[in-house]
Design an enzyme around this catalytic site. Structure first.
Site, PDB file in Angstrom:
ATOM      1  N   LYS A 161       0.786  -1.239   0.000  1.00  9.78           N
ATOM      2  CA  LYS A 161       0.000   0.000   0.000  1.00  9.78           C
ATOM      3  C   LYS A 161       0.817   1.288   0.000  1.00  9.78           C
ATOM      4  O   LYS A 161       0.291   2.371   0.271  1.00  9.78           O
ATOM      5  CB  LYS A 161      -1.008   0.037   1.165  1.00  9.78           C
ATOM      6  N   ALA A 162       2.091   1.162  -0.345  1.00 10.58           N
ATOM      7  CA  ALA A 162       2.946   2.358  -0.338  1.00 10.58           C
ATOM      8  C   ALA A 162       2.943   3.094  -1.677  1.00 10.58           C
ATOM      9  O   ALA A 162       3.604   4.130  -1.811  1.00 10.58           O
ATOM     10  CB  ALA A 162       4.372   1.961   0.024  1.00 10.58           C
ATOM     11  N   THR A 170       2.795   1.082  -4.870  1.00 13.12           N
ATOM     12  CA  THR A 170       3.414   0.136  -5.811  1.00 13.12           C
ATOM     13  C   THR A 170       2.864   0.317  -7.225  1.00 13.12           C
ATOM     14  O   THR A 170       3.627   0.365  -8.201  1.00 13.12           O
ATOM     15  CB  THR A 170       3.089  -1.314  -5.370  1.00 13.12           C
ATOM     16  N   TRP A 173       1.262   2.811  -8.556  1.00 17.19           N
ATOM     17  CA  TRP A 173       1.609   4.134  -9.079  1.00 17.19           C
ATOM     18  C   TRP A 173       3.046   4.129  -9.628  1.00 17.19           C
ATOM     19  O   TRP A 173       3.290   4.510 -10.776  1.00 17.19           O
ATOM     20  CB  TRP A 173       1.460   5.144  -7.946  1.00 17.19           C
ATOM     21  N   HIS A 212       6.907  -7.295  -2.537  1.00 17.39           N
ATOM     22  CA  HIS A 212       6.755  -6.681  -1.208  1.00 17.39           C
ATOM     23  C   HIS A 212       7.720  -7.323  -0.209  1.00 17.39           C
ATOM     24  O   HIS A 212       7.602  -7.091   0.998  1.00 17.39           O
ATOM     25  CB  HIS A 212       5.335  -6.892  -0.679  1.00 17.39           C
ATOM     26  N   SER A 232      -4.729   2.579   4.464  1.00 24.77           N
ATOM     27  CA  SER A 232      -4.910   2.038   3.122  1.00 24.77           C
ATOM     28  C   SER A 232      -4.927   0.503   3.165  1.00 24.77           C
ATOM     29  O   SER A 232      -5.746  -0.146   2.499  1.00 24.77           O
ATOM     30  CB  SER A 232      -3.764   2.539   2.229  1.00 24.77           C
ATOM     31  N   VAL A 279      -0.550   9.311 -15.067  1.00 24.61           N
ATOM     32  CA  VAL A 279      -0.450   8.694 -13.737  1.00 24.61           C
ATOM     33  C   VAL A 279      -1.155   9.492 -12.649  1.00 24.61           C
ATOM     34  O   VAL A 279      -1.035   9.169 -11.469  1.00 24.61           O
ATOM     35  CB  VAL A 279       1.019   8.408 -13.324  1.00 24.61           C
ATOM     36  N   PHE A 298      -3.997  10.434 -10.193  1.00 24.76           N
ATOM     37  CA  PHE A 298      -4.883   9.507  -9.479  1.00 24.76           C
ATOM     38  C   PHE A 298      -6.199   9.283 -10.239  1.00 24.76           C
ATOM     39  O   PHE A 298      -6.612   8.147 -10.465  1.00 24.76           O
ATOM     40  CB  PHE A 298      -5.149  10.033  -8.059  1.00 24.76           C
ATOM     41  N   ASP A 299      -6.865  10.376 -10.638  1.00 26.32           N
ATOM     42  CA  ASP A 299      -8.179  10.231 -11.278  1.00 26.32           C
ATOM     43  C   ASP A 299      -8.080   9.461 -12.593  1.00 26.32           C
ATOM     44  O   ASP A 299      -8.987   8.695 -12.940  1.00 26.32           O
ATOM     45  CB  ASP A 299      -8.816  11.602 -11.525  1.00 26.32           C
ATOM     46  N   LYS A 301      -8.343   6.763  -2.220  1.00 25.35           N
ATOM     47  CA  LYS A 301      -8.294   8.228  -2.053  1.00 25.35           C
ATOM     48  C   LYS A 301      -7.060   8.836  -2.681  1.00 25.35           C
ATOM     49  O   LYS A 301      -7.093   9.947  -3.181  1.00 25.35           O
ATOM     50  CB  LYS A 301      -8.322   8.586  -0.571  1.00 25.35           C
TER      51      LYS A 301
END
Ligand code: A3P
Length: 293
Positions: free
Chosen positions: A45-46, A48, A50, A107, A137, A227, A229-230, A256
């Site tokens: 959840k860091a 990855t 993205w 991970h 997250s 890249v 978010f939306d 989020k």
């Protein structure tokens, strides 16, 4: 549709794990890295996905546009230790990657990385995210993803996270041992989710110099737009909408995408307890996280 039963957690070489990440262990440990492989390492959840998408676009965005439109990111950037039939094993997907370089994500904590990555002196990109946003997250992800052990309620999960009783073990050990590793292993680029939120362009510039990539301002601009978010949330190749074990109605994978959302989850008492425990575990003054941007 009935969801599969959740896996159990157990101790694996001192790390909490579940079978989806250990069943293919011999092949993971014997994985044959190539010198130009790029390993993307994160605690879950860091950021990855993205980082994986940024690297994929920087390398192949111009040359293979059809791949961007038709191959899900999880097949372009295989998850090395993942093993959950009927999906192909992560090691097989990585072996079959047609690209050079191969982008591979994991991970795993530093001590469990297959030795060939060190022997081949592969480039490693490590992304870290502040513990409070990470645990929030992770909690929502564990709720919606039946491929993970049952998370319990928020306060239970928070306590488990603090004790390292979540898959891939202790966040504190993970971020610290990778941070220390960069002292002895020079091909490691350690970056922060919060920095990416603050200034994606600057972080892409840094990545390009680490990777030895020369990209025009227009190319970088295109990557930055893709890249956002939306855009990744709408993009079927990056939003994991096809993954059956994920109930995106419960909580979307692209949830989020912010720094500081933990404030909407931690009670004052939880925050105090967390901070106290954090101080005990995070003694290295050179490793500092921003809890908001
Ligand atoms: P949230 O749950 O806080 O929204 P990973 O890919 O390691 O599983 O990390 C997932 C987290 O990264 C999620 O955090 C997700 O929304 C966030 N994320 C994914 N793509 C992002 C982007 N383009 N910008 C910001 N955050 C992003």
């Amino acid at each position: 549709m009935e969801l599969p039963a959740r896996p159990k957690m157990f101790d694996f070489h001192g790390i909490s794990m579940s079978r989806n990440f250990t069943d293919n262990w011999d092949n993971v440990q014997n994985f044959k890295a190539r010198p130009d492989d790029i390993l993307i390492v994160t605690y879950p959840k860091a950021g990855t996905t993205w980082a994986g998408y940024i690297l994929d676009l920087l390398h192949f965005g111009q040359t293979c546009p059809e791949r961007q439109a038709s191959v899900p990111l999880q097949d372009r950037v295989p998850f090395l230790e993942f093993c959950k039939p009927p999906r192909p094993k992560g090691t097989d997907l990585a072996d079959q990657l047609p690209t050079t370089p191969r982008l591979i994500k994991t991970h795993l904590p530093v001590q469990l990385i297959p030795k060939s990555f060190w022997e081949q002196n592969c480039r490693i990109v490590y992304v870290a995210r502040n513990a409070k946003d990470d645990v929030v997250s992770f909690y929502h992800f564990a709720r919606m993803n039946h491929g993970l052990p049952e998370p319990g309620d928020w306060s239970t999960f928070l306590q488990d996270f603090m004790e390292g009783k979540v898959v891939f073990g202790s966040w504190y050990d993970h971020v610290n041992s990778w941070w220390e590793k960069k002292e002895s292993y020079k091909n490691l680029h350690y970056m922060f989710y919060e920095d990416m939120i603050e200034d994606t362009r600057r972080e892409i510039d840094r990545l390009c110099s680490f990777l030895g990539l020369v990209r025009s301002a227009e190319e970088k601009e295109r990557v930055i737009t893709e890249v956002k978010f939306d855009n990744m949330k709408q993009n079927k190749m990056t939003n994991n909408s096809h993954v059956q074990s994920m109930n995106q109605r419960l909580s979307p994978f692209m949830r989020k995408g912010k720094a500081g959302d933990w404030k909407n989850h931690f009670t004052v008492a939880q925050n105090e307890r967390f901070d106290e425990d954090y101080k005990q575990k995070m003694k290295n003054p050179t490793l500092q996280f921003r809890m908001e941007v």
